[in-house]
Design an enzyme around this catalytic site. Sequence first.
Site, PDB file in Angstrom:
ATOM      1  N   ASP A  53       0.888  -1.373  -0.124  1.00 24.02           N
ATOM      2  CA  ASP A  53      -0.380  -0.106   0.003  1.00 24.02           C
ATOM      3  C   ASP A  53       0.923   1.842  -0.200  1.00 24.02           C
ATOM      4  OD1 ASP A  53      -2.157   1.760  -0.150  1.00 24.02           O
ATOM      5  OD2 ASP A  53      -2.158   1.000   2.063  1.00 24.02           O
ATOM      6  N   ARG A  66      -1.117   9.142 -10.068  1.00 26.34           N
ATOM      7  CA  ARG A  66      -0.623   7.896  -9.014  1.00 26.34           C
ATOM      8  C   ARG A  66      -0.448   6.615  -9.638  1.00 26.34           C
ATOM      9  NH1 ARG A  66      -3.937   7.243  -4.975  1.00 26.34           N
ATOM     10  NH2 ARG A  66      -4.459   4.847  -5.834  1.00 26.34           N
ATOM     11  N   ASN A 101     -10.443  -3.115  -6.620  1.00 23.94           N
ATOM     12  CA  ASN A 101      -9.311  -2.144  -7.307  1.00 23.94           C
ATOM     13  C   ASN A 101      -9.946  -1.472  -8.442  1.00 23.94           C
ATOM     14  OD1 ASN A 101      -6.329  -3.058  -5.541  1.00 23.94           O
ATOM     15  ND2 ASN A 101      -7.703  -1.255  -5.564  1.00 23.94           N
ATOM     16  N   ARG A 104     -12.152   1.845  -9.080  1.00 27.36           N
ATOM     17  CA  ARG A 104     -10.588   2.961  -9.478  1.00 27.36           C
ATOM     18  C   ARG A 104     -11.130   3.091 -10.899  1.00 27.36           C
ATOM     19  NH1 ARG A 104      -5.262   2.096  -5.847  1.00 27.36           N
ATOM     20  NH2 ARG A 104      -5.963   1.888  -4.455  1.00 27.36           N
ATOM     21  N   ARG A 218       2.278  -5.105   6.201  1.00 26.12           N
ATOM     22  CA  ARG A 218       1.308  -4.122   5.233  1.00 26.12           C
ATOM     23  C   ARG A 218       2.032  -2.619   5.978  1.00 26.12           C
ATOM     24  NH1 ARG A 218      -4.726  -2.683   5.014  1.00 26.12           N
ATOM     25  NH2 ARG A 218      -4.658  -0.880   3.212  1.00 26.12           N
ATOM     26  N   SER A 226      -7.924  -4.965   4.502  1.00 27.45           N
ATOM     27  CA  SER A 226      -8.442  -5.112   3.836  1.00 27.45           C
ATOM     28  C   SER A 226      -9.188  -6.435   2.733  1.00 27.45           C
ATOM     29  CB  SER A 226      -7.548  -3.821   2.816  1.00 27.45           C
ATOM     30  OG  SER A 226      -7.470  -3.124   3.332  1.00 27.45           O
TER      31      SER A 226
END
Length: 287
Positions: A53, A66, A101, A104, A218, A226
């Site tokens: 992450d 990003r 995801n 996104r 993580r 998550s």
Amino acid sequence: MVAKRDEGVKFFVPWSLRMQALLEAMRPGNEEDALARAIDPLRLPAHIAVIMDGNGRWAKRRNLPRVAGHKAGMRTVRTVIETGTQMGLKALTLYAFSVENWKRPRTEVDVLWRLLRAYLHTELAEIERQNIRLTAIGRLDALPDQVRAELDAAIKKTANNAGMQLNLAINYGGRAEIVDAVKQLVEDAKHGDIEIDEQAISARMYSAGTPDPDLLIRTSGEMRVSNFLLWQIAYAELYVTSTLWPDFTRADLLRAILDYQKRDRRFGGLAGSRESSGSTGEAHRSL
Ligand code: FPP
């Protein structure tokens, strides 16, 4: 035997020689070398799982899009895979794309697929050289056709490799995995009596045959799991670092392992207990 990089021979690191390839790759006297030497090779985690992450935040801090964070994150992916191989890990699972995801922006999702394909293209020879066996978990049927085809080809090509299992979680969700396992169990139960126990569920998870993770790392500081490997991390040790994934170094990985080695894993028993509820019974073999 441990093959050195420049010999062009595949790595094979037996348990007795774990860490040796890593120690040989270190520059004596620097911090990484000291960290690696502090690790007890007999108490290495067999399986490390990673929630990678912080790519977006890494990019934002640099006023970059990003996707630049995801590209930078690929360097860390390579470092962690190579280090895992050199240490003689049995399995490394990386959370590359979650079922959530898809929410996104399309452009970001497309870049993640491109990165995965680029990785499979450019690194397959290296994966082979490191004797890595590639596997994937997740709802793979929903992947874009080309991604699926290239992933399947890489999995097939490396299927007989005897080194570390590199397990990519792609379009993966822990709850989705449990739903799929239960559906399979119901289906199988139509064809004969099945005793419904933990073993029956473990055997129908995407991860069947892989030891449960001993250590879950993580990055980027979030204190949550998550929807990652919900069933399998029942007794995993958790390690959260505030370091963002693209900044996570080999030294950071070694620090996580040293921290893991300080833990007293009790598996619900008392101090010094060796009892595990791991689905394969292998999760604690290094303890
Ligand atoms: C989380 O950061 C990261 C991801 C959702 C994707 C990670 C994927 C890669 C590094 C490429 C994977 C490829 C291979 C071959 C394993 P984030 O975007 O959620 O970061 P943020 O929380 O800072 O926004």
